[in-house]
Write an enzyme that holds these catalytic residues in place. Structure first.
Site, mmCIF file in Angstrom:
data_model
loop_
_atom_site.group_PDB
_atom_site.id
_atom_site.type_symbol
_atom_site.label_atom_id
_atom_site.label_comp_id
_atom_site.label_asym_id
_atom_site.label_seq_id
_atom_site.Cartn_x
_atom_site.Cartn_y
_atom_site.Cartn_z
ATOM 1 N N ALA A 152 30.006 -38.774 -5.128
ATOM 2 C CA ALA A 152 31.445 -38.121 -5.060
ATOM 3 C C ALA A 152 32.516 -39.039 -5.979
ATOM 4 C CB ALA A 152 31.923 -37.381 -3.921
ATOM 5 N N HIS A 211 65.869 -31.402 -15.337
ATOM 6 C CA HIS A 211 65.364 -30.037 -14.410
ATOM 7 C C HIS A 211 65.296 -28.853 -15.315
ATOM 8 C CE1 HIS A 211 65.934 -27.206 -10.864
ATOM 9 N NE2 HIS A 211 66.698 -26.622 -11.785
HETATM 10 P P1 AMP Z 1 31.469 -44.119 -8.704
HETATM 11 O O1 AMP Z 1 30.931 -45.509 -8.710
HETATM 12 O O2 AMP Z 1 32.913 -44.098 -8.607
HETATM 13 O O3 AMP Z 1 31.172 -43.453 -9.969
HETATM 14 O O4 AMP Z 1 30.887 -43.290 -7.599
HETATM 15 C C1 AMP Z 1 29.636 -43.275 -7.234
HETATM 16 C C2 AMP Z 1 29.369 -42.832 -5.944
HETATM 17 O O5 AMP Z 1 27.995 -42.356 -5.554
HETATM 18 C C3 AMP Z 1 29.834 -43.722 -4.735
HETATM 19 O O6 AMP Z 1 30.737 -43.140 -3.879
HETATM 20 C C4 AMP Z 1 28.475 -44.037 -3.948
HETATM 21 O O7 AMP Z 1 28.637 -44.063 -2.696
HETATM 22 C C5 AMP Z 1 27.538 -42.630 -4.160
HETATM 23 N N1 AMP Z 1 26.215 -42.889 -4.157
HETATM 24 C C6 AMP Z 1 25.468 -43.890 -4.512
HETATM 25 N N2 AMP Z 1 24.106 -43.750 -4.124
HETATM 26 C C7 AMP Z 1 23.920 -42.531 -3.289
HETATM 27 C C8 AMP Z 1 23.054 -41.765 -2.867
HETATM 28 N N3 AMP Z 1 21.729 -42.186 -3.043
HETATM 29 N N4 AMP Z 1 23.280 -40.639 -2.269
HETATM 30 C C9 AMP Z 1 24.556 -40.153 -2.378
HETATM 31 N N5 AMP Z 1 25.667 -40.776 -2.929
HETATM 32 C C10 AMP Z 1 25.482 -41.951 -3.563
#
Ligand code: AMP
Ligand code: FAD
Length: 475
Positions: A190, A452
């Site tokens: 996320a 405004h």
């Molecule tokens: P970003 O680096 O901002 O694109 O976010 C990637 C997100 O993926 C991070 O918040 C991680 O915690 C999440 N993430 C990485 N590996 C996994 C996994 N195996 N399952 C669920 N979430 C994951």
């Protein structure tokens, strides 16, 4: 070709192409090497950003937002619409058209600035030398240069437990190219990319389930902003499950079973497509020969100092492949700074004023420090916030959602951070970046006249609220 240049730029994304243009403007004989191709197999400048990142994602976000409004918001304006449908192919063609016009625009800018462009994969070898190979791995060029700027960018992280098959298990590029609306999509991660792509397909009708390993939602954002965003996303039907660590993906008869752990238990979810959005890694594989002397860290990031100087004199590195946020505008600013340093100037980047934007609906934007960061640093601050619901413009737009929060130093009143969630905040954050660049106080902003009715009045009122003197709310 074997030639000597003032500057060889490797990578034609927002870090590399901007660096190349600035070098040429400063009178340096510049060549840019890039290996990216478009869906038709033709060379396509602009890197991840223009080809498979910022631009195509924003094109689809905009199209899907129009569709969502038509279905969900027009009625409130008294406009009745019936039989609304989507032509995904047309939507995708529009997106491709935008990408094509922008990427070919970079090629034209190169010509106009007399920058040579070589299509191929570059490698830095000893002696400030760069070799270029074509798609078949055949050496086509050997170039030497006074300066080399490395801007190879990044690529999506692939999880060993669920390798991309580029059809049902895809990276962000695949998720930008679906040719129909999948019934159920599982998104792993996320982060910014997961949320933006999830929003696109959710608005177009998919059931989207986002599985995020961390317990906190948007942990780096202001926590009030994250909370409000989570509330709004839930209302839109995005199913975001926190503390959900995806462990495996199994496909059978076109259906995919995602297994994830949450708490003590394992859970399963059946979907049609999986988008893996777990982050990006530097694209430095094969870029540096061991004898070139440029060092990378254990994760492959090129090591640089504050001026983007690598471990080798006159070899510089910018963008996603070096420390700092993976953002297009950060890459470009580093590119400009390096070009100006090379030309004898004083390139400068202020990492405290890099704006962050998430282009969901509502949008999320911030610059500077969060309250949590300041508390950890022991900095005393005051903050003021103002809801969009109390601005006439947001109400007139039927988007009275979210707020602006301004944080200022308790003693000096200097603005330390501004955090927003709401309509078009991507366009409002610029004012706050400028204010912080100019070391403005919250009073400076509070005493600035804002038109405004505009959404920017929420920024003005948040500045007033720092001193508990907002006009259109009870302080
Ligand atoms: P970003 O680096 O901002 O694109 O976010 C990637 C997100 O993926 C991070 O918040 C991680 O915690 C999440 N993430 C990485 N590996 C996994 C996994 N195996 N399952 C669920 N979430 C994951
Ligand atoms: P890149 O854009 O990755 O460009 C690097 C280029 O170098 C590529 O063309 C690559 O093919 C080429 N290259 C690499 N190695 C070699 C080699 N050895 N030889 C020759 N060429 C090579 N950022 C934002 O700021 N705003 C957004 O809204 C946003 N949205 C995004 C949405 C998505 C879906 C994705 C994936 C990313 C998004 N980003 C966004 C991030 C943004 O795209 C990157 O931060 C930005 O493109 C980084 O620029 P760069 O120049 O460092 O690298």
């Amino acid at each position: 070709m074997s030639e000597n240049f003032d500057v060889v730029v490797i990578g034609g994304g927002p870090g590399g192409y901007v660096a190349a243009i600035r070098c040429a403007q400063l009178g340096l004989n510049t060549v840019c090497i890039d290996k990216q191709v478009n869906s038709g197999g033709e060379p396509s400048l602009g890197g991840t950003c223009l080809n498979v990142g910022c631009i195509p994602s924003k094109a689809l976000l905009d199209s899907s937002e129009q569709f969502h409004r038509l279905n969900n918001q027009f009625a409130a304006h008294g406009i009745q619409v019936e039989n609304v449908s989507v032509d995904i192919q047309k939507m995708q063609n529009r997106k491709e058209g935008i990408v094509k016009s922008l990427t070919s625009g970079i090629a034209q800018l190169f010509k106009a600035n007399k920058i040579q462009f070589i299509h191929g994969a570059a490698k830095v070898v000893a002696g400030h030398t760069v070799t270029v190979t074509n798609n078949d791995g055949v050496l086509t060029d050997t170039l030497t240069a006074q300066h080399i700027i490395l801007a190879p960018g990044s690529t999506p992280v692939e999880l060993k437990s669920m390798p991309f098959n580029y059809d049902t298990v895809v990276d962000s590029t695949g998720a930008l190219n679906f040719d129909e609306v999948p019934e159920r999509i599982g998104i792993i991660g996320a982060g910014v990319i997961g949320l933006e792509l999830g929003s696109v397909w959710n608005r177009l009708g998919s059931k989207v389930i986002i599985l995020e390993a961390m317990d906190k939602f948007l942990a780096t954002a202001d926590q009030q902003v994250s909370k409000e965003a989570a509330r709004q996303f839930k209302k839109q039907g995005l199913d975001i499950r926190l503390g959900a660590m995806v462990k495996s993906v199994e496909e059978e008869s076109g259906k995919i079973t995602l297994t994830y752990s949450k708490g003590e238990k394992d859970h399963q979810e059946v979907v049609d497509r999986v988008i893996v959005a777990v982050g990006r890694r530097p694209a430095t594989e094969g870029l540096l020969s061991p004898d070139c002397g440029v060092s990378t860290d254990s994760r492959g990031f090129i090591e640089v100092d504050n001026n983007c100087q690598t471990s080798v004199e006159n070899i510089w590195a910018v963008g996603d492949a070096v420390r700092g946020p993976m953002l297009a505008h950060k890459s470009s600013e580093e590119g400009v700074a390096v070009a100006e340093t090379i030309a004898g100037g004083h390139g400068h980047i202020d990492f405290n004023t890099v704006p962050w934007v998430i282009y969901t609906s509502p949008e999320i934007a911030w610059v500077g420090k969060t309250e949590a960061e300041l508390k950890e640093e022991g900095v005393e601050f005051r903050s003021g916030s103002f809801p969009f619901a109390a601005t006439g413009r947001a109400k007139a737009m039927e988007e009275p959602i979210g707020f602006v929060k301004m944080i200022a130093d308790k003693k000096t009143d200097r603005i330390l951070g501004v955090h927003m969630v709401g309509p078009h905040v991507s366009e409002l954050i610029g004012e706050c970046v400028l204010a912080m660049e100019f070391r403005a106080s919250s009073e400076d902003l509070a005493r600035t006249i804002h038109a405004h009715p505009t959404l920017s009045e929420a920024v003005h009122e948040a500045a007033l609220a720092v001193e508990k003197r907002a006009i259109h709310k009870v302080n």
